[in-house]
Design an enzyme around this catalytic site. Structure first.
Site, mmCIF file in Angstrom:
data_model
loop_
_atom_site.group_PDB
_atom_site.id
_atom_site.type_symbol
_atom_site.label_atom_id
_atom_site.label_comp_id
_atom_site.label_asym_id
_atom_site.label_seq_id
_atom_site.Cartn_x
_atom_site.Cartn_y
_atom_site.Cartn_z
ATOM 1 N N SER A 124 19.852 -45.021 -32.806
ATOM 2 C CA SER A 124 20.990 -45.948 -32.785
ATOM 3 C C SER A 124 20.492 -47.365 -32.536
ATOM 4 O O SER A 124 19.480 -47.571 -31.855
ATOM 5 C CB SER A 124 21.928 -45.532 -31.650
ATOM 6 O OG SER A 124 22.829 -46.557 -31.340
ATOM 7 N N TYR A 148 23.342 -42.919 -22.370
ATOM 8 C CA TYR A 148 23.307 -42.530 -23.783
ATOM 9 C C TYR A 148 22.177 -43.263 -24.505
ATOM 10 O O TYR A 148 21.344 -42.655 -25.189
ATOM 11 C CB TYR A 148 24.650 -42.827 -24.466
ATOM 12 C CG TYR A 148 24.580 -42.754 -25.976
ATOM 13 C CD1 TYR A 148 24.486 -41.533 -26.632
ATOM 14 C CD2 TYR A 148 24.574 -43.924 -26.764
ATOM 15 C CE1 TYR A 148 24.400 -41.467 -28.023
ATOM 16 C CE2 TYR A 148 24.487 -43.869 -28.148
ATOM 17 C CZ TYR A 148 24.398 -42.636 -28.773
ATOM 18 O OH TYR A 148 24.292 -42.579 -30.142
ATOM 19 N N LYS A 152 18.394 -42.009 -26.375
ATOM 20 C CA LYS A 152 17.870 -42.326 -27.715
ATOM 21 C C LYS A 152 16.468 -42.923 -27.596
ATOM 22 O O LYS A 152 15.560 -42.627 -28.369
ATOM 23 C CB LYS A 152 18.805 -43.294 -28.447
ATOM 24 C CG LYS A 152 20.153 -42.691 -28.803
ATOM 25 C CD LYS A 152 20.013 -41.566 -29.817
ATOM 26 C CE LYS A 152 21.329 -40.881 -30.130
ATOM 27 N NZ LYS A 152 21.175 -39.620 -30.855
HETATM 28 P P1 NAD Z 1 29.442 -35.911 -33.795
HETATM 29 O O1 NAD Z 1 29.778 -35.643 -32.374
HETATM 30 O O2 NAD Z 1 30.542 -35.908 -34.788
HETATM 31 O O3 NAD Z 1 28.309 -34.884 -34.295
HETATM 32 C C1 NAD Z 1 27.337 -34.356 -33.428
HETATM 33 C C2 NAD Z 1 27.370 -32.842 -33.579
HETATM 34 O O4 NAD Z 1 26.393 -32.262 -32.722
HETATM 35 C C3 NAD Z 1 28.715 -32.231 -33.202
HETATM 36 O O5 NAD Z 1 29.167 -31.404 -34.246
HETATM 37 C C4 NAD Z 1 28.418 -31.423 -31.929
HETATM 38 O O6 NAD Z 1 29.240 -30.273 -31.842
HETATM 39 C C5 NAD Z 1 26.947 -31.107 -32.125
HETATM 40 N N1 NAD Z 1 26.201 -30.871 -30.874
HETATM 41 C C6 NAD Z 1 26.190 -31.617 -29.755
HETATM 42 N N2 NAD Z 1 25.345 -31.095 -28.843
HETATM 43 C C7 NAD Z 1 24.797 -29.983 -29.422
HETATM 44 C C8 NAD Z 1 23.859 -29.016 -28.994
HETATM 45 N N3 NAD Z 1 23.309 -29.073 -27.782
HETATM 46 N N4 NAD Z 1 23.526 -28.011 -29.837
HETATM 47 C C9 NAD Z 1 24.091 -27.923 -31.069
HETATM 48 N N5 NAD Z 1 24.984 -28.822 -31.529
HETATM 49 C C10 NAD Z 1 25.333 -29.830 -30.713
HETATM 50 O O7 NAD Z 1 28.652 -37.298 -33.833
HETATM 51 P P2 NAD Z 1 28.169 -38.177 -35.078
HETATM 52 O O8 NAD Z 1 28.933 -39.437 -35.030
HETATM 53 O O9 NAD Z 1 28.152 -37.369 -36.293
HETATM 54 O O10 NAD Z 1 26.691 -38.504 -34.586
HETATM 55 C C11 NAD Z 1 25.565 -37.775 -35.030
HETATM 56 C C12 NAD Z 1 24.328 -38.342 -34.365
HETATM 57 O O11 NAD Z 1 24.202 -39.720 -34.687
HETATM 58 C C13 NAD Z 1 24.338 -38.265 -32.838
HETATM 59 O O12 NAD Z 1 23.034 -37.945 -32.393
HETATM 60 C C14 NAD Z 1 24.716 -39.669 -32.425
HETATM 61 O O13 NAD Z 1 24.205 -40.000 -31.148
HETATM 62 C C15 NAD Z 1 24.044 -40.487 -33.509
HETATM 63 N N6 NAD Z 1 24.687 -41.801 -33.694
HETATM 64 C C16 NAD Z 1 26.012 -41.873 -33.965
HETATM 65 C C17 NAD Z 1 26.621 -43.109 -34.116
HETATM 66 C C18 NAD Z 1 28.107 -43.220 -34.384
HETATM 67 O O14 NAD Z 1 28.653 -44.299 -34.220
HETATM 68 N N7 NAD Z 1 28.789 -42.181 -34.816
HETATM 69 C C19 NAD Z 1 25.853 -44.280 -34.001
HETATM 70 C C20 NAD Z 1 24.488 -44.165 -33.753
HETATM 71 C C21 NAD Z 1 23.902 -42.913 -33.604
HETATM 72 C C1 UD1 Z 2 29.364 -48.562 -29.193
HETATM 73 C C2 UD1 Z 2 28.369 -48.258 -28.092
HETATM 74 C C3 UD1 Z 2 27.011 -48.019 -28.727
HETATM 75 C C4 UD1 Z 2 27.102 -46.871 -29.728
HETATM 76 C C5 UD1 Z 2 28.165 -47.241 -30.781
HETATM 77 C C6 UD1 Z 2 28.393 -46.137 -31.786
HETATM 78 C C7 UD1 Z 2 29.172 -49.459 -26.108
HETATM 79 C C8 UD1 Z 2 28.926 -50.583 -25.179
HETATM 80 N N1 UD1 Z 2 28.324 -49.390 -27.161
HETATM 81 O O1 UD1 Z 2 28.899 -49.683 -29.901
HETATM 82 O O2 UD1 Z 2 26.051 -47.660 -27.731
HETATM 83 O O3 UD1 Z 2 25.845 -46.673 -30.385
HETATM 84 O O4 UD1 Z 2 29.416 -47.491 -30.102
HETATM 85 O O5 UD1 Z 2 28.908 -44.993 -31.177
HETATM 86 O O6 UD1 Z 2 30.061 -48.635 -25.910
HETATM 87 N N2 UD1 Z 2 36.373 -52.978 -29.569
HETATM 88 C C9 UD1 Z 2 37.613 -53.441 -29.248
HETATM 89 N N3 UD1 Z 2 38.588 -52.527 -28.902
HETATM 90 C C10 UD1 Z 2 38.351 -51.175 -28.882
HETATM 91 C C11 UD1 Z 2 37.073 -50.715 -29.254
HETATM 92 C C12 UD1 Z 2 36.094 -51.655 -29.577
HETATM 93 O O7 UD1 Z 2 37.871 -54.641 -29.232
HETATM 94 O O8 UD1 Z 2 39.269 -50.405 -28.566
HETATM 95 C C13 UD1 Z 2 35.327 -53.957 -29.985
HETATM 96 C C14 UD1 Z 2 34.090 -53.938 -29.120
HETATM 97 O O9 UD1 Z 2 34.233 -54.818 -28.033
HETATM 98 C C15 UD1 Z 2 33.013 -54.359 -30.129
HETATM 99 C C16 UD1 Z 2 33.529 -53.807 -31.466
HETATM 100 O O10 UD1 Z 2 34.922 -53.587 -31.277
HETATM 101 O O11 UD1 Z 2 32.971 -55.757 -30.230
HETATM 102 C C17 UD1 Z 2 32.869 -52.496 -31.863
HETATM 103 O O12 UD1 Z 2 32.996 -51.565 -30.783
HETATM 104 P P1 UD1 Z 2 32.538 -50.040 -30.917
HETATM 105 O O13 UD1 Z 2 33.167 -49.444 -32.126
HETATM 106 O O14 UD1 Z 2 32.820 -49.385 -29.611
HETATM 107 O O15 UD1 Z 2 30.990 -50.107 -31.196
HETATM 108 P P2 UD1 Z 2 29.818 -50.837 -30.369
HETATM 109 O O16 UD1 Z 2 30.332 -51.542 -29.191
HETATM 110 O O17 UD1 Z 2 29.016 -51.623 -31.328
#
Ligand code: NAD
Ligand code: UD1
Length: 336
Positions: A124, A148, A152
């Site tokens: 991330s 979190y 990572k």
């Molecule tokens: P998500 O929660 O939809 O998917 C993660 C999946 O992993 C889920 O289906 C959950 O049931 C499964 N899981 C969790 N722990 C597990 C375990 N111990 N064993 C087996 N399965 C398990 O999340 P996502 O948004 O699809 O994210 C996927 C990956 O990308 C994650 O590692 C997350 O940290 C990373 N990531 C997500 C975002 C985002 O904004 N969505 C941003 C940066 C990184």
């Molecule tokens: C957040 C996490 C980041 C994670 C990412 C994806 C924090 C501090 N950071 O990032 O670690 O990798 O999500 O899961 O939580 N906002 C609003 N109102 C809301 C929600 C968000 O104004 O209800 C604003 C936030 O202040 C930010 C932007 O929207 O400026 C995006 O927020 P968000 O979607 O939570 O993502 P990040 O903060 O970038």
């Protein structure tokens, strides 16, 4: 040979399985369903005509993982499984370190035992911490501001050390910026539990009438309109980056961290305006205090992905928002 997709029934995993099926790749999904359901796998079948092999197991369960590698011929792993809620990670750090760090170590041990040494990891942009100026470049120093983010960072360190210890490993750590959007069919999308923490799921639940109003966290940042700026990336573009990364593993040795973003920043109010335009819905909002831990501006330098993966984002904000809206309005209660 199949690819193993950990966390493959989740948001990004399910979109990636669709793209892998599209290029003819067989997959095995392992997920403990902690944050997803098998409905997403049924929807994948509706989209592609193919249902992934599914194993319900926890990546921390070494015996179950060994069993999986014994019964399936795995060529490489895309590792999505993990917990991802920043706020929750500050309240339940042990569960984050257990799932995200110990779970990954278990997975790596099993991979090594079965001589499967190719991995794409879900990292991330959070690993850039709060001290670097955007555009964020892969060579910048990393740090974490919450458990979190720390998980990572720790996993990336483990992956770099592992790759250094044994040249047979080929690992790509994809540093995602802000994934949003949904498959254009409207059949799969993000389905958060409870009140969403992230901006897009919150805005779309306001638009669909499930939540009353958006809280905008701060309007006094040094940005175009005072609200936070982020690099939103369409989940289908992100899924395609994984297809390219798996292909690139064949030619890369060691561990390489690569940004997956568009290189463009969009503010909270720009998102709200675009969502109103696309959905025709009203999105009432209130300006609130800044959210602790937030920074003003985060966007990627996206050149390395182009150089090493031959990948760049193709979908713009219009597609990101209209696809989010199609998913949310067709499925107001997610997969239920
Ligand atoms: P998500 O929660 O939809 O998917 C993660 C999946 O992993 C889920 O289906 C959950 O049931 C499964 N899981 C969790 N722990 C597990 C375990 N111990 N064993 C087996 N399965 C398990 O999340 P996502 O948004 O699809 O994210 C996927 C990956 O990308 C994650 O590692 C997350 O940290 C990373 N990531 C997500 C975002 C985002 O904004 N969505 C941003 C940066 C990184
Ligand atoms: C957040 C996490 C980041 C994670 C990412 C994806 C924090 C501090 N950071 O990032 O670690 O990798 O999500 O899961 O939580 N906002 C609003 N109102 C809301 C929600 C968000 O104004 O209800 C604003 C936030 O202040 C930010 C932007 O929207 O400026 C995006 O927020 P968000 O979607 O939570 O993502 P990040 O903060 O970038």
């Amino acid at each position: 040979m199949s690819l193993l997709i950990t966390g493959g029934s989740g948001y990004i995993g399910s979109h990636t399985v669709v793209e892998l099926f599209t290029v003819g790749q067989d997959v095995v999904v392992v997920d403990n369903l902690a944050n997803s359901s098998t409905k997403s796998l049924e929807r994948i079948e509706q989209i592609t005509g193919k249902k992934p092999i599914f194993i319900e197991a926890d990546i921390c369960d070494k015996a179950a993982m060994e069993n999986l590698f014994t019964s399936h011929d795995i060529s490489a792993v895309i590792h999505f499984a993990g917990l991802k809620a920043v706020g929750e990670s500050t309240q339940q750090p042990l569960s984050y370190y257990h799932n995200n760090v110990a779970g990954t170590v278990t997975l790596l041990e099993v991979m090594a035992k079965f001589n499967v040494k190719k991995l794409v990891f879900s990292s991330s942009a959070t690993v850039y911490g709060d001290k670097n100026e955007s555009p964020l470049v892969e060579t910048m120093p990393t740090s974490a501001t919450n458990p979190y983010g720390q998980t990572k960072l720790m996993v990336e360190s483990i992956l770099f050390d592992l790759a250094k210890s044994d040249p047979q490993w080929s690992i790509i750590s994809l540093r995602y910026f802000n994934p949003i959007g949904a498959h254009k069919s409207g059949l799969i999308g993000e389905n958060p539990n409870g009140i969403p923490n992230n901006l897009l799921p919150f805005v779309s639940q306001v638009a669909v009438g499930r939540l009353a109003a958006l809280n905008v966290f701060g309007d006094d940042y040094d940005t175009v309109d005072g609200t936070g700026v982020r690099d939103y990336i369409h989940v289908v573009d992100l899924a395609k980056a994984h297809v390219q990364a798996v292909n690139a593993l064949a030619d890369l040795s060691g561990c390489t961290a690569i940004n997956i973003g568009t290189g463009n920043g969009t503010s909270v109010l720009q998102i709200v305006d675009k969502f109103k335009e696309v959905s025709g819905a009203d999105i009432p909002f209130n300006i609130r205090e800044r959210r602790p831990g937030d920074i003003a501006t985060v966007f990627a330098e996206a050149k390395l992905a182009q150089q090493l993966l031959g990948w760049q984002a193709e979908l713009g904000l219009d597609e990101m928002i209209s696809d989010t809206w199609r998913w949310q309005s067709n499925n107001p209660n997610g997969f239920e």
